[in-house]
Design a protein around this motif. Structure first.
Motif, PDB file in Angstrom:
ATOM      1  N   HIS A  23       0.835  -1.204   0.000  1.00  0.00           N
ATOM      2  CA  HIS A  23       0.000   0.000   0.000  1.00  0.00           C
ATOM      3  C   HIS A  23       0.869   1.252   0.000  1.00  0.00           C
ATOM      4  O   HIS A  23       2.077   1.191   0.230  1.00  0.00           O
ATOM      5  CB  HIS A  23      -0.911   0.024   1.230  1.00  0.00           C
ATOM      6  CG  HIS A  23      -2.042  -0.951   1.167  1.00  0.00           C
ATOM      7  ND1 HIS A  23      -3.333  -0.592   0.877  1.00  0.00           N
ATOM      8  CD2 HIS A  23      -2.058  -2.297   1.365  1.00  0.00           C
ATOM      9  CE1 HIS A  23      -4.112  -1.659   0.890  1.00  0.00           C
ATOM     10  NE2 HIS A  23      -3.353  -2.715   1.187  1.00  0.00           N
ATOM     11  N   GLU A  24       0.212   2.397  -0.215  1.00  0.00           N
ATOM     12  CA  GLU A  24       0.861   3.693  -0.033  1.00  0.00           C
ATOM     13  C   GLU A  24      -0.179   4.713   0.413  1.00  0.00           C
ATOM     14  O   GLU A  24      -1.389   4.495   0.269  1.00  0.00           O
ATOM     15  CB  GLU A  24       1.569   4.157  -1.311  1.00  0.00           C
ATOM     16  CG  GLU A  24       0.643   4.525  -2.455  1.00  0.00           C
ATOM     17  CD  GLU A  24       1.386   5.008  -3.713  1.00  0.00           C
ATOM     18  OE1 GLU A  24       2.530   4.575  -3.948  1.00  0.00           O
ATOM     19  OE2 GLU A  24       0.802   5.817  -4.457  1.00  0.00           O
ATOM     20  N   GLY A  45       7.325   8.972   5.155  1.00  0.00           N
ATOM     21  CA  GLY A  45       8.239   7.854   5.039  1.00  0.00           C
ATOM     22  C   GLY A  45       7.514   6.523   5.009  1.00  0.00           C
ATOM     23  O   GLY A  45       6.289   6.448   4.986  1.00  0.00           O
ATOM     24  N   PHE A  46       8.290   5.468   5.014  1.00  0.00           N
ATOM     25  CA  PHE A  46       7.788   4.097   4.961  1.00  0.00           C
ATOM     26  C   PHE A  46       7.433   3.615   6.361  1.00  0.00           C
ATOM     27  O   PHE A  46       8.130   3.900   7.332  1.00  0.00           O
ATOM     28  CB  PHE A  46       8.869   3.192   4.365  1.00  0.00           C
ATOM     29  CG  PHE A  46       8.494   1.740   4.261  1.00  0.00           C
ATOM     30  CD1 PHE A  46       7.969   1.233   3.084  1.00  0.00           C
ATOM     31  CD2 PHE A  46       8.688   0.878   5.328  1.00  0.00           C
ATOM     32  CE1 PHE A  46       7.633  -0.111   2.965  1.00  0.00           C
ATOM     33  CE2 PHE A  46       8.355  -0.468   5.231  1.00  0.00           C
ATOM     34  CZ  PHE A  46       7.824  -0.960   4.048  1.00  0.00           C
ATOM     35  N   TYR A  47       6.331   2.871   6.457  1.00  0.00           N
ATOM     36  CA  TYR A  47       6.031   2.183   7.722  1.00  0.00           C
ATOM     37  C   TYR A  47       5.238   0.917   7.420  1.00  0.00           C
ATOM     38  O   TYR A  47       4.804   0.688   6.287  1.00  0.00           O
ATOM     39  CB  TYR A  47       5.298   3.086   8.712  1.00  0.00           C
ATOM     40  CG  TYR A  47       3.899   3.518   8.320  1.00  0.00           C
ATOM     41  CD1 TYR A  47       2.777   2.866   8.804  1.00  0.00           C
ATOM     42  CD2 TYR A  47       3.699   4.617   7.476  1.00  0.00           C
ATOM     43  CE1 TYR A  47       1.495   3.275   8.469  1.00  0.00           C
ATOM     44  CE2 TYR A  47       2.424   5.036   7.131  1.00  0.00           C
ATOM     45  CZ  TYR A  47       1.324   4.364   7.627  1.00  0.00           C
ATOM     46  OH  TYR A  47       0.053   4.778   7.286  1.00  0.00           O
ATOM     47  N   LEU A  48       5.081   0.084   8.435  1.00  0.00           N
ATOM     48  CA  LEU A  48       4.400  -1.198   8.310  1.00  0.00           C
ATOM     49  C   LEU A  48       3.212  -1.275   9.251  1.00  0.00           C
ATOM     50  O   LEU A  48       3.213  -0.669  10.328  1.00  0.00           O
ATOM     51  CB  LEU A  48       5.348  -2.350   8.655  1.00  0.00           C
ATOM     52  CG  LEU A  48       6.547  -2.589   7.746  1.00  0.00           C
ATOM     53  CD1 LEU A  48       7.457  -3.648   8.363  1.00  0.00           C
ATOM     54  CD2 LEU A  48       6.096  -3.016   6.351  1.00  0.00           C
ATOM     55  N   THR A  67       2.445  -2.844   3.869  1.00  0.00           N
ATOM     56  CA  THR A  67       3.406  -1.752   3.697  1.00  0.00           C
ATOM     57  C   THR A  67       2.667  -0.443   3.443  1.00  0.00           C
ATOM     58  O   THR A  67       1.555  -0.422   2.936  1.00  0.00           O
ATOM     59  CB  THR A  67       4.340  -2.016   2.504  1.00  0.00           C
ATOM     60  OG1 THR A  67       3.570  -1.955   1.280  1.00  0.00           O
ATOM     61  CG2 THR A  67       5.012  -3.373   2.613  1.00  0.00           C
ATOM     62  N   GLU A  68       3.329   0.650   3.796  1.00  0.00           N
ATOM     63  CA  GLU A  68       2.837   1.993   3.474  1.00  0.00           C
ATOM     64  C   GLU A  68       4.039   2.863   3.109  1.00  0.00           C
ATOM     65  O   GLU A  68       5.000   2.951   3.881  1.00  0.00           O
ATOM     66  CB  GLU A  68       2.103   2.635   4.659  1.00  0.00           C
ATOM     67  CG  GLU A  68       0.788   1.975   5.030  1.00  0.00           C
ATOM     68  CD  GLU A  68      -0.354   2.283   4.068  1.00  0.00           C
ATOM     69  OE1 GLU A  68      -0.151   3.106   3.140  1.00  0.00           O
ATOM     70  OE2 GLU A  68      -1.444   1.700   4.251  1.00  0.00           O
ATOM     71  N   VAL A  69       3.980   3.470   1.926  1.00  0.00           N
ATOM     72  CA  VAL A  69       4.990   4.448   1.531  1.00  0.00           C
ATOM     73  C   VAL A  69       4.290   5.773   1.265  1.00  0.00           C
ATOM     74  O   VAL A  69       3.068   5.837   1.127  1.00  0.00           O
ATOM     75  CB  VAL A  69       5.797   4.003   0.291  1.00  0.00           C
ATOM     76  CG1 VAL A  69       6.559   2.717   0.562  1.00  0.00           C
ATOM     77  CG2 VAL A  69       4.879   3.809  -0.905  1.00  0.00           C
ATOM     78  N   TYR A  70       5.074   6.845   1.180  1.00  0.00           N
ATOM     79  CA  TYR A  70       4.526   8.189   1.006  1.00  0.00           C
ATOM     80  C   TYR A  70       5.153   8.830  -0.224  1.00  0.00           C
ATOM     81  O   TYR A  70       6.198   9.468  -0.138  1.00  0.00           O
ATOM     82  CB  TYR A  70       4.787   9.021   2.265  1.00  0.00           C
ATOM     83  CG  TYR A  70       4.273  10.443   2.232  1.00  0.00           C
ATOM     84  CD1 TYR A  70       3.059  10.760   1.620  1.00  0.00           C
ATOM     85  CD2 TYR A  70       4.996  11.467   2.831  1.00  0.00           C
ATOM     86  CE1 TYR A  70       2.590  12.063   1.604  1.00  0.00           C
ATOM     87  CE2 TYR A  70       4.531  12.776   2.821  1.00  0.00           C
ATOM     88  CZ  TYR A  70       3.329  13.065   2.205  1.00  0.00           C
ATOM     89  OH  TYR A  70       2.858  14.363   2.195  1.00  0.00           O
TER      90      TYR A  70
END
Length: 313
Positions: free
Chosen positions: A177-178, A207-210, A277-280
Motif C-alpha cells: 500500500h501507499e 516515510g515508509f512504515y508497516l 506496507t505503506e509508503v509516502y
C-alpha cells in the motif's frame, strides 16, 4: 483542505443512497491505462510465471480482467508466499512494486525465491480503481474494508474465492500500500460525505512504515523488513504523540491493526507472517521510483527473513 466536487454529492448529514453513489461513479474518469501499465507487463512474464485469470470486474469484463501470477513447477511441499498490490487502485507503487518484484525474480535466475517458495503475486486487485485513481470501487466501496463473508466488493470476493480455490497453506502475506496527500484532500472528504460522519484529517507519515497483525504481530519479521527498506528509503518517524495515523507505535516504523476484524486484505489468510506496507510518494525525500524500490525491498526483506529463520538458505 477538502475537495468540493466530492463533498457536493448527496445531502449534508445524510448517508449516500444508490442515486448518490451513481452520481459519484459518473463523475469518475479514466486517467491511465491498466492495459498499458499492468497487463502488458504481466504478459512479458509468461515464460517465468503461470498467469491465471481469476475473474473480471462486471463494470467492464473485457477491460478489467483480474490476474494472478504463480511460480512455475508449483510444489505441494513448498511454503506459499502471497504478495498483493493495488487493493486500493490509486496506490501506484503497490501495483508497480509487485510487478517489479516479479520482473526481478524473472531476471535473477541465480537467486530465485521460487526455488524455495511457491510464489503467488496478485499485482492489481482493483484495476478500475487503478485506471480512475480511486481508493473505492465503482460502487463507492472500499475493497480494503471488505474482506469478509458477504462482502459488497467484487474485487475482494474474487480474490477470496481464488485463494480458497488454491487450497494451500500460505506462510507469508505481504500486502503493498501507499498513502498520498489525496487521502486528506479527496478521499477523506468523500468518506465523510458518503457516511455522514465527520472524518478527522491526520498528518500523513513522511516515510515508509508497516502495519502488522494485532493478533500475531511477529515483531522480528517486521523489524527485518524495516531494516531492508531502510537501505533504500527513509522510515516514517512517530508524530509528537508517539503515534502513526493515530495508532500507537509498536516498534520503529511499525503499528498494528486487527486485520481480519476490520476486513483488511492483510486478514485474508491464516498466514503466520503478515504485513501491510505503506509508503509516502508525496514526500520531498522520495519519488515514484524510490517508492517502488521500497516495496520490492519489503518483499525481499520478508522472504530473506523467512529463509534464514527456517534455515532454507
Amino acid at each position: 483542505m477538502t475537495n468540493n466536487l466530492e463533498c457536493t454529492i448527496g445531502t449534508l448529514g445524510q448517508k449516500w443512497d444508490a442515486t448518490d453513489k451513481k452520481q459519484w461513479f459518473e463523475l469518475q474518469t479514466i486517467k491511465r491505462s491498466y492495459q498499458d501499465e499492468v497487463i502488458s507487463k504481466i504478459n512479458t512474464l509468461s515464460s517465468h510465471f503461470d498467469i491465471v485469470q481469476y475473474g473480471a470486474l462486471s463494470v467492464d469484463k473485457q477491460r478489467y480482467p483480474l490476474f494472478a501470477l504463480k511460480s512455475k513447477h508449483w510444489q505441494s511441499d513448498k511454503s506459499t508466499v502471497l504478495v498483493s498490490g493495488g487493493v486500493h487502485g490509486y496506490e501506484t507503487s503497490g501495483v508497480q512494486g509487485a510487478l517489479r518484484f516479479l520482473q526481478n525474480e524473472a531476471a535473477n535466475l541465480d537467486s530465485n525465491y521460487s526455488d524455495y517458495f511457491n510464489v503467488l503475486v496478485v499485482p492489481c486487485v482493483s484495476p478500475w480503481g487503478y485506471e480512475t485513481i480511486n481508493r473505492w470501487n465503482p460502487d463507492a466501496v472500499d475493497p480494503n474494508r471488505s474482506f469478509y463473508q458477504g462482502s459488497p466488493a467484487q474485487e475482494s470476493v474474487a480474490l477470496m474465492n481464488f485463494i480458497q480455490s488454491l487450497n494451500v497453506d500460505i506462510l507469508v502475506h505481504v500486502d503493498l500500500h501507499e498513502t498520498t496527500d489525496t487521502d486528506n484532500t479527496v478521499f477523506r472528504p468523500a468518506l465523510s460525505a458518503r457516511d455522514a460522519i465527520e472524518q478527522k484529517v491526520w498528518n500523513i507519515p513522511d516515510g515508509f512504515y508497516l502495519v502488522g497483525n494485532t493478533l500475531n504481530p511477529q515483531a522480528e519479521f517486521q523489524q527485518a523488513i524495516i531494516d531492508a527498506v531502510e537501505k533504500v528509503t527513509h522510515i516514517a518517524p512517530a508524530d509528537d504523540s508517539g503515534k502513526l495515523i493515530g495508532v500507537d507505535i509498536e516498534q520503529f516504523g511499525v503499528i498494528n491493526y486487527p486485520g481480519r476484524e476490520l476486513g483488511l486484505c492483510m486478514g485474508l489468510t491464516d498466514a503466520n507472517y503478515v504485513t501491510t506496507t505503506e509508503v509516502y510518494p508525496d514526500s520531498p525525500k522520495s519519488d515514484d521510483e524510490n517508492c517502488i524500490l521500497a516495496q520490492v525491498a519489503a518483499i525481499t526483506g520478508a522472504l530473506d527473513f523467512i529463509l534464514k529463520k527456517h534455515a532454507l538458505l
